[in-house]
Design a protein around this motif. Sequence first.
Motif, PDB file in Angstrom:
ATOM      1  N   GLY A   1       4.402 -85.142 -44.834  1.00 13.41           N
ATOM      2  CA  GLY A   1       4.238 -85.105 -43.320  1.00 13.41           C
ATOM      3  C   GLY A   1       3.205 -84.122 -42.939  1.00 13.41           C
ATOM      4  O   GLY A   1       3.181 -84.088 -41.672  1.00 13.41           O
ATOM      5  N   ARG A   2       2.562 -83.416 -43.769  1.00 10.60           N
ATOM      6  CA  ARG A   2       1.567 -82.363 -43.531  1.00 10.60           C
ATOM      7  C   ARG A   2       0.014 -82.578 -44.076  1.00 10.60           C
ATOM      8  O   ARG A   2      -0.703 -81.866 -43.964  1.00 10.60           O
ATOM      9  CB  ARG A   2       1.978 -81.212 -43.643  1.00 10.60           C
ATOM     10  N   THR A   3      -0.113 -83.891 -44.375  1.00  8.25           N
ATOM     11  CA  THR A   3      -1.320 -84.249 -45.157  1.00  8.25           C
ATOM     12  C   THR A   3      -2.630 -84.217 -43.607  1.00  8.25           C
ATOM     13  O   THR A   3      -2.295 -85.344 -43.033  1.00  8.25           O
ATOM     14  CB  THR A   3      -1.429 -85.530 -45.711  1.00  8.25           C
TER      15      THR A   3
ATOM     16  N   LYS B   1      11.503 -82.904 -39.220  1.00  7.81           N
ATOM     17  CA  LYS B   1      10.374 -83.081 -38.298  1.00  7.81           C
ATOM     18  C   LYS B   1       9.123 -82.489 -38.957  1.00  7.81           C
ATOM     19  O   LYS B   1       9.126 -81.399 -39.740  1.00  7.81           O
ATOM     20  CB  LYS B   1      10.677 -82.287 -37.128  1.00  7.81           C
ATOM     21  N   SER B   2       7.817 -83.282 -38.567  1.00 11.85           N
ATOM     22  CA  SER B   2       6.712 -82.744 -39.165  1.00 11.85           C
ATOM     23  C   SER B   2       5.618 -83.238 -38.116  1.00 11.85           C
ATOM     24  O   SER B   2       5.896 -83.972 -37.237  1.00 11.85           O
ATOM     25  CB  SER B   2       6.537 -83.505 -40.496  1.00 11.85           C
ATOM     26  N   GLU B   3       4.556 -82.788 -38.434  1.00 17.36           N
ATOM     27  CA  GLU B   3       3.302 -83.259 -37.531  1.00 17.36           C
ATOM     28  C   GLU B   3       3.120 -84.857 -37.555  1.00 17.36           C
ATOM     29  O   GLU B   3       2.955 -85.568 -36.679  1.00 17.36           O
ATOM     30  CB  GLU B   3       1.961 -82.591 -37.933  1.00 17.36           C
TER      31      GLU B   3
ATOM     32  N   ALA C   1      -5.627 -89.044 -38.499  1.00 19.00           N
ATOM     33  CA  ALA C   1      -5.721 -90.483 -38.352  1.00 19.00           C
ATOM     34  C   ALA C   1      -4.626 -91.345 -37.482  1.00 19.00           C
ATOM     35  O   ALA C   1      -4.811 -92.090 -36.248  1.00 19.00           O
ATOM     36  CB  ALA C   1      -5.811 -91.297 -39.588  1.00 19.00           C
ATOM     37  N   MET C   2      -3.429 -90.940 -37.697  1.00 15.81           N
ATOM     38  CA  MET C   2      -2.193 -91.332 -37.001  1.00 15.81           C
ATOM     39  C   MET C   2      -2.157 -90.655 -35.200  1.00 15.81           C
ATOM     40  O   MET C   2      -1.917 -91.706 -34.661  1.00 15.81           O
ATOM     41  CB  MET C   2      -0.851 -90.862 -37.653  1.00 15.81           C
ATOM     42  N   ARG C   3      -2.810 -89.647 -35.312  1.00 13.98           N
ATOM     43  CA  ARG C   3      -2.816 -89.070 -33.814  1.00 13.98           C
ATOM     44  C   ARG C   3      -3.809 -90.073 -33.056  1.00 13.98           C
ATOM     45  O   ARG C   3      -3.376 -90.472 -31.927  1.00 13.98           O
ATOM     46  CB  ARG C   3      -3.285 -87.717 -33.859  1.00 13.98           C
TER      47      ARG C   3
END
Length: 292
Positions: free
Chosen positions: A194-196, A221-223, A202-204
């Motif tokens: 979840g931290r790549t 939970k992760s970014e 790209a998801m943001r």
Amino acid sequence: MQKVENVRNILATTRFLLPSLTPAEKRVAEFVLKAPHEITHMSLQRLAKRCGCGEATVVRLCRTIGVAGYAEFKRLLAAQLLSPPARDETGEITPGRSMGEVVESVFELNILNLKKTLEVAAIEEYEKACDAVAGAGKVCFFAIGDAMFPCSYASLRLKRIGYDCFADSDADVQIMNACNMKKGDVAIAISHSGRTKQVVEAMRIAKERGAVTICITKAGKSELTKYSDIVLYNVTTDTTVDKEVIARRVAEQAMLDAIYMGVLQRAEIDSFERLKEVSDNLRVNKLPEKNA
């Protein structure tokens, strides 16, 4: 469409989500894992008092696990205590083992990963993912390295039934794809940690552009989960040198396959006809069969 029955394993899901719970929820979860049989005979009030928290905390934990409330939690827990859990270990794959032992260990490992991932499957989240993809204008996949393999396979399958899909392995191209997304599109990302960095970015961007965002990742939970509308959890155990890197791709492909089959079920009849047409045309790449 008829709702799929919740097959989630209460103990497996509780154990899986434990690191991401609040301190009060964690006290309840730890007691559930320590004394599951006792839980099935406890009232909501008694459990809350036993764990030193409010009844709302217990209900919130139930919903975090993916059930409607405490009554359903106890019902599923009681039913699942009658069935043996998936084994946690497989034979370690080390130098010097026979080929027969290697083959058996690899197959057992992949079966175990699929079973454990199924135990924590949130069926309602898969339903949401299928609904989003079924109505998507286009689908973009975001992943780095070997995480792109299941994405590429899923992209090919969706293309066969008429969807516009983008599964570019280059990180810069993924960012460009995200920048061109809009409302009605779907972004699917895979990052176990979840931290790549490139995947999260790209998801943001995709989320800011109005796309529905779906991620496959581990618990916690992760970014990546912060920018994901739908989160699907992957559980893996690996005894190989790569430690989970290879094993989790099998589960991820199965998860994307489940979404594809769900989309296919939701599709109109012409999608099945298109799939048959594409399959028929692809036969041009096959050599003719020789008569025996």
